[in-house]
Structures are given as C-alpha cells and as structure tokens.
Scaffold this active site. Structure first.
Site, mmCIF file in Angstrom:
data_model
loop_
_atom_site.group_PDB
_atom_site.id
_atom_site.type_symbol
_atom_site.label_atom_id
_atom_site.label_comp_id
_atom_site.label_asym_id
_atom_site.label_seq_id
_atom_site.Cartn_x
_atom_site.Cartn_y
_atom_site.Cartn_z
ATOM 1 N N ASP A 36 0.866 -1.192 0.000
ATOM 2 C CA ASP A 36 0.000 0.000 0.000
ATOM 3 C C ASP A 36 0.895 1.233 0.000
ATOM 4 O OD1 ASP A 36 -2.206 1.958 0.842
ATOM 5 O OD2 ASP A 36 -3.313 0.075 0.933
ATOM 6 N N ASN A 89 -5.145 -5.161 -6.700
ATOM 7 C CA ASN A 89 -6.411 -4.606 -6.218
ATOM 8 C C ASN A 89 -6.390 -3.086 -6.027
ATOM 9 O OD1 ASN A 89 -8.997 -4.636 -4.488
ATOM 10 N ND2 ASN A 89 -7.425 -3.882 -3.069
ATOM 11 N N TYR A 157 -11.912 6.587 -14.678
ATOM 12 C CA TYR A 157 -12.066 5.364 -13.871
ATOM 13 C C TYR A 157 -12.676 4.243 -14.727
ATOM 14 C CZ TYR A 157 -13.519 2.353 -9.966
ATOM 15 O OH TYR A 157 -13.688 1.293 -9.105
ATOM 16 N N LYS A 161 -10.887 0.649 -15.904
ATOM 17 C CA LYS A 161 -11.396 -0.675 -15.521
ATOM 18 C C LYS A 161 -11.724 -1.523 -16.752
ATOM 19 C CE LYS A 161 -11.067 -0.080 -11.087
ATOM 20 N NZ LYS A 161 -10.063 -0.835 -10.325
ATOM 21 N N THR A 192 -17.243 1.125 0.982
ATOM 22 C CA THR A 192 -15.856 1.376 1.384
ATOM 23 C C THR A 192 -15.582 2.870 1.221
ATOM 24 O OG1 THR A 192 -14.881 1.103 -0.787
ATOM 25 C CG2 THR A 192 -15.161 -0.908 0.508
HETATM 26 P P1 NAD Z 1 -10.221 1.804 -0.644
HETATM 27 O O1 NAD Z 1 -10.013 3.238 -0.976
HETATM 28 O O2 NAD Z 1 -11.025 1.435 0.566
HETATM 29 O O3 NAD Z 1 -8.804 1.066 -0.563
HETATM 30 C C1 NAD Z 1 -7.868 1.209 -1.591
HETATM 31 C C2 NAD Z 1 -6.447 1.068 -1.040
HETATM 32 O O4 NAD Z 1 -5.533 1.250 -2.125
HETATM 33 C C3 NAD Z 1 -6.094 2.128 0.024
HETATM 34 O O5 NAD Z 1 -5.506 1.517 1.158
HETATM 35 C C4 NAD Z 1 -5.096 3.029 -0.688
HETATM 36 O O6 NAD Z 1 -4.127 3.602 0.186
HETATM 37 C C5 NAD Z 1 -4.461 2.077 -1.673
HETATM 38 N N1 NAD Z 1 -3.833 2.749 -2.803
HETATM 39 C C6 NAD Z 1 -4.248 3.879 -3.451
HETATM 40 N N2 NAD Z 1 -3.353 4.222 -4.397
HETATM 41 C C7 NAD Z 1 -2.364 3.302 -4.347
HETATM 42 C C8 NAD Z 1 -1.154 3.127 -5.070
HETATM 43 N N3 NAD Z 1 -0.781 4.004 -6.029
HETATM 44 N N4 NAD Z 1 -0.360 2.067 -4.775
HETATM 45 C C9 NAD Z 1 -0.723 1.197 -3.789
HETATM 46 N N5 NAD Z 1 -1.846 1.318 -3.066
HETATM 47 C C10 NAD Z 1 -2.650 2.358 -3.343
HETATM 48 O O7 NAD Z 1 -10.857 1.159 -1.958
HETATM 49 P P2 NAD Z 1 -11.696 -0.199 -2.206
HETATM 50 O O8 NAD Z 1 -13.116 0.155 -2.280
HETATM 51 O O9 NAD Z 1 -11.253 -1.276 -1.307
HETATM 52 O O10 NAD Z 1 -11.211 -0.490 -3.698
HETATM 53 C C11 NAD Z 1 -10.298 -1.504 -4.026
HETATM 54 C C12 NAD Z 1 -10.434 -1.792 -5.498
HETATM 55 O O11 NAD Z 1 -11.792 -2.145 -5.792
HETATM 56 C C13 NAD Z 1 -10.107 -0.611 -6.411
HETATM 57 O O12 NAD Z 1 -9.399 -1.071 -7.544
HETATM 58 C C14 NAD Z 1 -11.487 -0.100 -6.795
HETATM 59 O O13 NAD Z 1 -11.455 0.588 -8.011
HETATM 60 C C15 NAD Z 1 -12.268 -1.376 -6.874
HETATM 61 N N6 NAD Z 1 -13.720 -1.252 -6.773
HETATM 62 C C16 NAD Z 1 -14.297 -0.663 -5.699
HETATM 63 C C17 NAD Z 1 -15.691 -0.551 -5.665
HETATM 64 C C18 NAD Z 1 -16.383 0.131 -4.522
HETATM 65 O O14 NAD Z 1 -17.592 0.368 -4.609
HETATM 66 N N7 NAD Z 1 -15.707 0.447 -3.425
HETATM 67 C C19 NAD Z 1 -16.472 -1.057 -6.699
HETATM 68 C C20 NAD Z 1 -15.845 -1.667 -7.774
HETATM 69 C C21 NAD Z 1 -14.464 -1.759 -7.802
#
Ligand code: NAD
Length: 257
Positions: A36, A89, A157, A161, A192
C-alpha cells in the site's frame, strides 16, 4: 484451510477490499504481503493478522511505479520463499473524474497510472515469480462500471477498468498452459471509503441504490470471499473470467420497488 502454505501479495491491502482479503487469506493459511502507499493502514492490517496468529509483512509500494512493484514481488520471495497468489487490487476514484469535457488530463493520467498501469506492473514482475513457483492465481480488480454505462460520469475510472478486463483476458490466454490462472473481479458498489467519498451525499447514495436489485451497498468482506474462491484451487477451471459480485446490478433492466 483453503490457502495452506500459499504466499499471497495484495496491493491496496491497507483498506477496503484489500484489507478484508488480507485478513481472510491469512485466516485461510496464507502468508500475506500487504502492499500500500498508506503506511499506517498497511501496518495495521499486518498487526491485525499477526495478532490473530497469522503471517504477514508490510511493503510500501506505489503500484504506478515499476521499481516499487519489482520490490514488492522480491519481498514476497525473500521473506516467504515464493509467490502463489497475486491480487492487483489497488485503485483510486478521483474526486475530479467527471465527463470527457470537464475531466483534466492530469486526473486521467493519474487514474490510468494507478488503476491500469499498476495492474500491468503487478503482472510484469509478479507473473515471473508465479512461474518460478510452478504456477498460481492472478486476480485483477475491475468494476461493474466496466460492463455497464453509468449516468454518474467518471470517465477515466471507467476506461481504466475496461482496460483491466481486456488485459486480464489476454493474460489468461497467454499463461493458461503455464498453470497460471488470471481473472478479473468486478465488484458492485461497496460501502468502502473509495465509493462513500465519491457518493458524498445521501442523495447521491440513493441515486446509485435505485439500480441495485438487492437494495444495499456490498461489503468489502463479501468481495474478499469471491477473491478467496479465485485464489484457491476451488476455481481450478476458471480463467479469463469477469467474475461479477454486484448485488444483481448487471442483471437488472428494472429493479423492484
Ligand atoms: P479503498 O479506498 O477502501 O482502498 C484502496 C487502497 O488502495 C487504500 O488503502 C489506498 O491507500 C491504496 N492505494 C491507493 N493508491 C495506491 C497506489 N498508487 N499504490 C498502492 N496502493 C494504493 O478502496 P476499495 O473500495 O477497497 O477499492 C479496491 C479496489 O476495488 C479498487 O481497484 C477499486 O477501483 C475497486 N472497486 C471498488 C468498488 C467500490 O464500490 N468500493 C467497486 C468496484 C471496484
């Protein structure tokens, strides 16, 4: 335990999906590399795993940087001897990501660098390690917005994806005979930080929920369980899939009242 003796690397494991998956994988017997850019969040994930009797290390890694991705894979092999599961992720949803007319080039570039190039770098350095381990599983986090157009614009975004889905299919085909499976996980809208910061008013949240047949946001822990299936041998004949976990959004034409 479904991941006994396995080593998993999870990017973005300080929060949300990545954190819940790290905790679950560790409970299932895996040693976990938590990657992270948020040091305190990443270290907390590791502390929680270790407190529960599991094995994990934190490696600060910005997935948009090639050298960081090379180093996180090296950390897995140096600390735990191998890499079996790579969960690409980490992702961002930029607050200024909007439609094609209003989105700044810098927002586009940053989103692509983390969400799409980050997955490429994870694979560039992670797949050779999986090969050295005799095979393994790669899981790339995409999104339901790569499958359906949304009226709430987030052009960079969504495009990033879509790229993850296309790249995943090609990776799956290229590496299928090397005992490496590559799948995308397409979560629906989750409770989240990432999405709740973007849908920052009750009206915006309700606007999104209208489209979810189940009528609620998902939990990160529900995505972690899907990631566990894709990581483990339970999914031994699954590769190149867009694995959708979305409360029914992509199945719906009209949702129930
Ligand atoms: P989140 O913001 O809760 O967690 C994401 C984590 O990634 C954080 O800890 C952040 O510090 C870290 N991060 C950000 N930039 C980074 C980088 N450059 N290098 C390493 N780490 C980095 O997000 P989440 O909801 O858990 O999302 C995780 C994945 O799921 C993402 O790819 C997001 O696009 C995808 N996603 C989320 C949702 C949703 O509704 N939350 C829906 C579909 C897809």
């Amino acid at each position: 335990m479904r991941l006994n003796d396995k080593v998993a690397l999870i990017t973005g494991a300080g929060n949300g999906i990545g954190r819940e998956t790290a905790l679950l994988f560790a409970r299932e017997g895996a040693a976990v590399v938590v990657a992270d850019v948020n040091d305190s969040a990443g270290e907390k994930t590791v502390a929680d795993i270790v407190a529960a009797g599991g094995r994990a290390i934190y490696k600060r890694s910005d997935v948009s940087k090639a050298a960081d991705c090379e180093a996180m894979v090296a950390a897995a092999e140096q600390t735990f001897g191998k890499l079996n599961v790579l969960f690409n992720n980490a992702g961002i949803m930029h607050g200024d990501d909007d439609n094609a007319m209003t989105t700044e080039e810098s927002v586009w570039d940053l989103t692509m660098a983390i969400n799409l190039k980050g997955v490429f770098f994870g694979c560039k350095y992670g797949i050779p390690a999986l090969k050295r381990a005799g095979g393994g599983s790669v899981i790339n986090t995409a999104s339901f917005v790569a499958l359906l157009g949304a009226a709430t614009p987030q052009i960079a975004y969504t495009a990033s994806k879509g790229g993850v889905l296309a790249m995943t299919r090609e990776l799956a085909v290229i590496h299928a005979r090397e005992n490496i499976r590559v799948n995308s996980l397409c979560p629906g809208p989750l409770k989240t930080e990432l999405l709740m910061n973007f849908l920052n008013t009750e009206a915006k949240k309700q606007r999104r929920l209208v489209h979810v047949p189940m009528g609620r946001f998902g939990e990160a822990s529900e995505i972690a369980k899907a990631a566990l299936f894709l990581a483990s041998d339970d999914s031994s004949y699954v590769t190149g899939a867009d694995f959708v976990v979305d409360g029914g959004i992509t199945a719906a034409y009209v949702t129930p009242e």
